[in-house]
Design a protein around this motif. Sequence first.
Motif, mmCIF file in Angstrom:
data_model
loop_
_atom_site.group_PDB
_atom_site.id
_atom_site.type_symbol
_atom_site.label_atom_id
_atom_site.label_comp_id
_atom_site.label_asym_id
_atom_site.label_seq_id
_atom_site.Cartn_x
_atom_site.Cartn_y
_atom_site.Cartn_z
ATOM 1 N N SER A 118 1.368 1.805 4.976
ATOM 2 C CA SER A 118 2.227 1.087 4.043
ATOM 3 C C SER A 118 3.420 1.952 3.681
ATOM 4 N N ARG A 119 4.484 1.300 3.221
ATOM 5 C CA ARG A 119 5.641 2.068 2.749
ATOM 6 C C ARG A 119 5.315 2.798 1.447
ATOM 7 N N SER A 120 4.350 2.260 0.695
ATOM 8 C CA SER A 120 3.899 2.916 -0.537
ATOM 9 C C SER A 120 2.385 3.051 -0.468
ATOM 10 N N THR A 121 1.867 4.230 -0.676
ATOM 11 C CA THR A 121 0.433 4.462 -0.569
ATOM 12 C C THR A 121 -0.254 4.280 -1.915
ATOM 13 N N LYS A 161 1.503 6.909 4.640
ATOM 14 C CA LYS A 161 2.825 6.380 4.308
ATOM 15 C C LYS A 161 3.680 6.279 5.559
ATOM 16 N N ILE A 162 4.306 5.132 5.744
ATOM 17 C CA ILE A 162 5.145 4.908 6.919
ATOM 18 C C ILE A 162 6.470 5.653 6.767
ATOM 19 N N THR A 163 6.762 6.494 7.743
ATOM 20 C CA THR A 163 8.028 7.224 7.794
ATOM 21 C C THR A 163 8.561 7.158 9.221
ATOM 22 N N TYR A 170 7.514 -1.819 14.750
ATOM 23 C CA TYR A 170 6.374 -0.909 14.681
ATOM 24 C C TYR A 170 5.505 -0.920 15.940
#
Length: 288
Positions: free
Chosen positions: A32-35, A47-49, A75
């Motif tokens: 996720s963009r926010s964990t 966290k997706i980076t 992705y």
Amino acid sequence: MKSIGVLGASSLVGRRVLAQLEKSNMQVYAFSRSTEESISENIEWIKITPELNQTRQLLITHWVCVAPIWILADYLPLLQSYGSKRVLALSSTSAISKQTSSEPLEIETAKRLQLGEQQLQQWAEKLDIEWLVLRPTLIYGFGEDKNISEITRFIKRFGFFPLLGPAAGLRMPVHAEDVAKACIASIFTANTANHIFHISGAETLTYRNMVERIFITLGKRTRFIPIPLSAFKLAVFCLRLLPRYQHWSPVMAERMNKDLVFSHSEASQSFGYCPRAFELSKQDITVK
């Protein structure tokens, strides 16, 4: 130990997928963009980076992608780098129901959903990866959806709900938890590969009846106000001045009398899909 990745893990359906997996014997990677804080020892949040596929050496063979399907193409290289063998993506029946809409933005939504599905299929077939797509109908649950919760907020704020004509269009609302169960059941069933399934709720009811259930669950007297389309357009124009209602359009009113029914019989036969009827709980109508 089997491994599974969940893309879009912090979404409404994503968190219910994790809840289904927390007591499994699988290693679960929640992307996720926010964990968030892990709810179980076998769940790891990632966290997706942009550098993610270069910094983690993992083998994740199965993927459940509940992020918007139109961003999935971005992705797919990430999934490939982790050794994916089977990928499930969540789409929507709007890919069909909105393609003939009179609203350009809704037609664009249908095209984005269809394109997302096509991109997944083409990518997977090129790499000999199994794919499957689930198209849910109107998702609700936990006060976090964009459908029932929107109606609930309106009723709480104004004490009534406007209807265009008899509002007799049929609906089959599906609970987010049932969508999550369908994701888990289908991703591990062999005969679901390379297929698109519709997943709807167990009950078919009119739009008016659906809204009436919300009044009843809220403990409020049912109060409908019939509004002609011309007045509805004016009301929507005024409501769109408020941030909460900027996405409203007159087409939403017109759709109150349109049937949006999709059979889930194929899903039931293929992976035992068995949804609940439209029975709202207090939790489902607890909205901000």
